[in-house]
Write an enzyme that holds these catalytic residues in place. Structure first.
Site: not given
Length: 521
Positions: A233-235, A407
């Protein structure tokens, strides 16, 4: 009869992270290389059960011409060990103002000589490719014994680099703070661990983040180690995140991903009144900058598809269900921007830098270079530059990094060893940044005594909620940099992974507060 083992000499352009090589046994902070996509490290391969592996004879040194410098051949890394106690013990956390913080610590960045460096002096490489620090910093670091070439201290930065040279740079490492929200375990059995990831946390070590990552927090606080990353998952994205406990489970679920058998459902809050009918966006997406982490719709981009369904509208913003059929970087965010309904608090795709239309319909009116410059300037003016995944110092460094972007998905870096570059760590912090203070003067660094003792400040109790002890390093720019901490609110983006469903599993998280129908900003 076995007489020996041939040692391969790898081309200089092949990095340590790609060929799986390492120098002799590591010193403090040094770590084994991570296996591809597994979060596992590489270590010695065991010999047959109950037998000691026959030791390979030392490679013969070729005869050197007078004054020629010998470079040892690279050594292979072998799989088998994940992050362990020695890695977790590098530093500790403390909590303050709703944030999880990491005490600064020393860390070794390592790399093999790149092909373009061969024949160039170390000083020239630092001066042209690693300009985040002045040359005086590298001279002082060499005098302090922090720069090593083939595990020998660098005495002269004018030394000319050769193929297979191995560089090690010890730095005083500072990590950006993340939300103090805990990682919630949604499910765990003998095959998988499923968590509810808070926003602002990268999945695995990347750029400036190491201990403030899901992988490290799970290992340090939950005893969950040797996990295989199944997806990322994106940060800034929260929600369902899955890990496999074994390679076999990882392979099985990876196959489902390749066969498009994995269903993903996200929920977000967007600007304006989203259409009531189902919307399908199939615009191709192109990466504008890996370093800054920006993408846009472009005919030359990769094909992708996202389905959108409105769930609610409160008069100013809409909650939208998102079903991505492909998995491009920032796909949901870019498609929503193109449709004219960017995520309400998206720090990249809902900015004035995209022009009066905010990128709707692909209307930007700027070249990629102009767009990036405008984004940087807008965040700089708001003292939030690092939300782009870069710091002020990164703007001075050469080259376009493909490691992270915003991301938080660093597929090309080595998260166990650290960055492949011998200079400072590169990017992906979340803190809002006041421009990094430059060194007071070159003279200060030039005259630093290499044996100068580190000073300590702060209290000594180390209790949660207090800073405890903190080392001040005489060479560290970060130690002299004043930064504004982000508020917990600034570390949340309204995009949440709600559900992941495969052929034989389904995992869901709770709907976030901001997605409730009656929510008001």
């Amino acid at each position: 009869m076995r007489h020996g083992v041939r040692r391969a000499v790898w081309p200089a352009w092949v990095s340590a992270a790609r060929i799986g090589v390492r120098p002799p046994p590591p010193s403090r902070g040094d770590m084994a290389e991570r296996g591809p996509g597994t979060g596992r490290a590489r270590d010695e391969e065991p010999g047959p059960a109950g037998k000691e592996e026959e030791a390979a004879p030392a490679p013969k040194k070729r005869r050197l011409a007078g004054g020629e410098r010998y470079v040892p051949p690279p050594r292979k890394l072998n799989p088998g060990v994940s992050f362990g106690a020695e890695h977790f013990a590098e530093t500790s956390y403390y909590f303050e103002g709703g944030l999880r913080k990491v005490r600064p610590y020393y860390f070794d960045f390592r790399t093999y000589c790149k092909g373009r460096w061969v024949g160039r002096s170390l000083l020239h490489v630092f001066g042209t490719e690693f300009r985040a620090q002045p040359l005086s910093y590298y001279r002082a670091a060499a005098r302090a014994g922090r720069l090593r070439l083939n595990e020998e201290p660098v005495r002269d930065l004018d030394i000319v680099l050769k193929n297979n040279d191995f560089l090690r740079n010890t730095v005083h490492r500072h990590e950006p703070p993340v939300t103090a929200q805990p990682i919630r375990i949604l499910a765990e059995d003998e095959e998988v661990v499923v968590v509810d990831k808070p926003s602002s946390l990268p999945v695995h070590p990347c750029g400036r983040f190491r201990h403030n990552t899901v992988i490290f927090i799970l290992g340090k606080e939950h005893g969950l180690r040797e996990l295989h990353t199944l997806h990322r998952l994106d940060r800034m994205t929260s929600g369902v995140l899955m890990f496999a406990k074994t390679a076999a489970v990882s392979k099985r679920i990876d196959e489902q991903v390749r066969q498009r058998q994995l269903e993903k459902e996200y929920v977000c809050r967007v600007v304006g009144e989203f259409p009531e009918h189902e919307v399908v966006c199939e615009e191709p997406i192109l990466v504008v900058s890996y370093k800054v982490g920006v993408c846009r719709v472009d005919a030359k981009g990769k094909p992708c598809q996202t389905l959108f369904q409105r769930l609610s509208y409160n008069g100013s913003s809409s909650v939208v269900r998102c079903l991505p059929r492909t998995g491009r970087t920032h796909q949901i965010r870019v498609h929503l921007q193109f449709l004219g309904h960017p995520i309400l608090n998206d720090p990249i795709y809902n900015m004035e830098a995209w022009g009066p239309h905010r990128g709707k319909g692909g209307r930007i009116g700027k070249t990629d270079e102009e767009l990036l410059k405008a984004l940087v300037e807008e965040h700089r003016s708001k003292q939030s530059l690092e939300v782009l995944g870069i710091g002020e110092e990164d703007l001075n460094s050469a080259g376009e990094s493909r490691d992270c972007g915003n991301s938080g998905d660093c597929t090309k870096s080595d998260p166990v060893n650290g960055s492949s570059c011998p200079a400072e760590d590169e990017k992906d912090p979340e803190r809002n940044d006041i421009a990094a203070c430059p060194l007071n003067s070159d003279t200060n660094l030039e005259t630093l005594d290499k044996d100068k003792e580190l000073s300590l400040c702060g209290n000594q109790d180390g209790q949660a909620g207090e800073k405890g002890w903190e080392e001040k390093d005489p060479l560290c720019v970060e130690c002299r940099t004043s930064r504004r901490d982000p508020s917990p609110k600034e570390l949340v983006m309204f995009l949440h992974a709600l559900r992941y469903k495969g052929a034989d599993f389904e995992y869901c998280s709770s709907m976030p507060e901001w997605a409730m129908e009656d929510w008001q900003e």
